[in-house]
Scaffold this motif. Structure first.
Motif: not given
Length: 244
Positions: A196-205, A211-216, A219-222
């Motif tokens: 993700a670019l930037p990586g911080s956009k994954m904070s929506s999940a 640190t948590n691959p499940a959160t990533q 986010w990636g699936l959504d």
């Protein structure tokens, strides 16, 4: 009648009907001997039938009977034709009604089939939502680890990604991060499994996106669903452009 009173010529106009009435009429016309006197007629006697009109009506009566029979036959023919037409109309009406009934039955069957298919699809979607929710809950409740193996991250992804989309999702992650949830691109700063670019956009999940691959994975699936319709849609785009 005496010899002296012989009628020498009789012409009867109309129908020659030998009857007592006709003979009487002829006798009256030529005369009858009285006593010793004899009356001789030298002129032809012409006798007209007493009732020529009545005699003429005889064939008229026969014609009337024939005419009546003809009318009766015509009436019977017309009645038969009317009955045949009524039967034909009834048969046609029955045929049309049968066709309409068959159409209505088929329409009802198609509607029932469509309703059953929609119900089955809704039930399947509900089961999928429950499965995803259960997988997300399981992943969220898993203890946070300081490190994850590729097999462990892939196991989490299988819990969260629909089975028919997992291979496409896996293809993208393979190319982007090699299933390393802490992978960082030194040039762009892209981060995580999906880079993700930037990586911080994954904070929506989730706040633990670093640190948590499940959160990533969530986010990636959504992201893939919202932008490309599905992970397979995202993979189709990736194969053409080498990014998504």
């Amino acid at each position: 009648m005496s010899e002296g009173n012989r009628v020498t010529g009789i012409s009867v106009r109309g129908f020659a009907v030998a009857s007592a009435t006709a003979v009487t009429s002829v006798g009256a016309a030529v005369g009858v001997a009285s006593g010793d006197e004899q009356v001789r007629s030298t002129e032809p006697v012409e006798v007209v039938a007493a009732d020529a009109t009545l005699l003429a009506e005889i064939p008229a009566g026969a014609n009337a009977q024939l005419h009546t029979a003809s009318l009766t036959q015509q009436a019977e023919s017309q009645s038969s034709a009317a009955e045949a037409e009524a039967r034909r109309a009834a048969q046609e009406a029955a045929r049309l009604q049968a066709a309409e009934d068959a159409h209505d039955r088929r329409a009802a069957e198609e509607e029932a089939e469509r309703a059953a298919a929609e119900a089955a699809a809704a039930e399947e979607a509900e089961r999928e939502e429950l499965r995803v929710a259960a997988a997300a809950e399981s992943a969220a409740s898993a203890p946070v680890q300081s490190s994850y193996s590729v097999a462990e991250v892939q196991a989490l992804a299988r819990q969260l990604v629909p089975a028919d989309q997992f291979q496409c999702f896996s293809n993208i992650v393979d190319h982007e991060s090699g299933w390393n949830h802490t992978a960082t691109n030194p040039s762009s700063g892209a981060y995580g499994l999906m880079q993700a670019l930037p990586g911080s956009k994954m904070s929506s999940a989730g706040a633990d996106w670093q640190t948590n691959p499940a959160t990533q994975i969530r986010w990636g699936l959504d992201y893939m669903d919202s932008r490309y319709g599905s992970p397979c849609g995202a993979w189709d785009f990736w194969t053409v452009n080498n990014w998504y």
